[in-house]
Design an enzyme around this catalytic site. Sequence first.
Site, PDB file in Angstrom:
ATOM      1  N   HIS A 258      -0.415 -43.872   5.109  1.00  0.00           N
ATOM      2  CA  HIS A 258      -0.506 -45.042   4.227  1.00  0.00           C
ATOM      3  C   HIS A 258      -1.239 -46.214   4.878  1.00  0.00           C
ATOM      4  CE1 HIS A 258       3.558 -47.161   5.501  1.00  0.00           C
ATOM      5  NE2 HIS A 258       2.784 -46.899   6.535  1.00  0.00           N
ATOM      6  N   GLU A 287       6.096 -39.866   3.259  1.00  0.00           N
ATOM      7  CA  GLU A 287       5.432 -41.050   2.712  1.00  0.00           C
ATOM      8  C   GLU A 287       5.973 -41.348   1.318  1.00  0.00           C
ATOM      9  OE1 GLU A 287       3.258 -43.151   3.949  1.00  0.00           O
ATOM     10  OE2 GLU A 287       2.042 -42.169   5.483  1.00  0.00           O
ATOM     11  N   GLU A 318      -0.139 -47.336  -0.533  1.00  0.00           N
ATOM     12  CA  GLU A 318       0.822 -46.334  -0.968  1.00  0.00           C
ATOM     13  C   GLU A 318       0.169 -45.562  -2.105  1.00  0.00           C
ATOM     14  OE1 GLU A 318       3.407 -45.858   0.878  1.00  0.00           O
ATOM     15  OE2 GLU A 318       2.938 -47.676   2.019  1.00  0.00           O
TER      16      GLU A 318
END
Length: 352
Positions: A258, A287, A318
């Site tokens: 990310h 993640e 993200e």
Amino acid sequence: MEETKILTLSEEEAQAAIDIWKLVFGFVEMAVVKCAIELGIAEALEEHGGSMTLTELSSTLSCSAASLLRIMRLLVHRKIFKQKETAHGSLAFCQTALSRHLLRQAENSMAGFILFESSPVMLAPWHGLRGRVQAEEASAFDAAHGEDVWSYAAENPTHSELLNEAMACNARMAMTAVINGCPQVFDGLSSVVDVGGGNGTALRMMIKAFPWINHGINFDLPHVVSAALVSDKVQHVGGNMFDDIPKADAAFVMWVLHDWGDSECIQILQKCKEAIPRDKGKIIIIEAVIGQNRDDKLEEARLMLDMVIMAHTNKGKERTLQEWKYVINKAGFSRFNVIPIHAVQSVIEVYP
């Protein structure tokens, strides 16, 4: 019908008049919680059996009872601590499940993460967020400090220590959810390389939970692994993930991808692919997956995390499920599987 519309609008306006103050004073909660950590309020209560009167607490912390009362009043209102009346009619403050996350040495501590994100170094880039939005390739962190977050950490040991402890806080929370939520992910693995493993917290927890993993490689930048703790079955290796990654049955990558744009993510995944066996190897990515379950109570935390990444990295973000599919496929992998867990992150298993 018209009356209903007027009533609804009136309710919306009434709520807006309340909510706007949360926006005006949004910074206050972080600042007060940071103050509580630095004062050691949670530690004092814990060492005193979980409850203390205002007089006892202020005396223990060597601070003004009047000022401390004001701090505690807000923290109680936010349900971080709670209060009760003693048998003698005095006001006492008590621990909660939430306040125990503020204990620096607790297994589920998030104190280090809060101190890191509330540090002057990490707060400064937020003032340049508009510039980051207007110029896609600009970095608010670079603009504030003249270099990227990793170069700054390499040159500033105190900040690097804060960063490592923050990542260790995340590792403890996330790994607990991974271990409890999908232990099958680690079945059949005898070796794992933790790419960007920091001080080795995640790897130590992994090997303790799954003793059949007899070789763990904690791989990170040299200045990071030089400060990592010695641990059984864990080898600390310094290097650059864009150059080469040590070989293992599986590559474990938590909160690394990310930080990077798509092209860099694809490079990292390709290097991971080179490090694992083609027939039985896999990559385990930990993640966030944005929008996977909008009713999940942690979705707001994921969206806020995305803003943190925007403020502190050049091209990081993200990703949604479709965005993960894009980088995984572009890196040359045949399939992947997403497993939601009780955490901000999900587990993404990726196979060659």
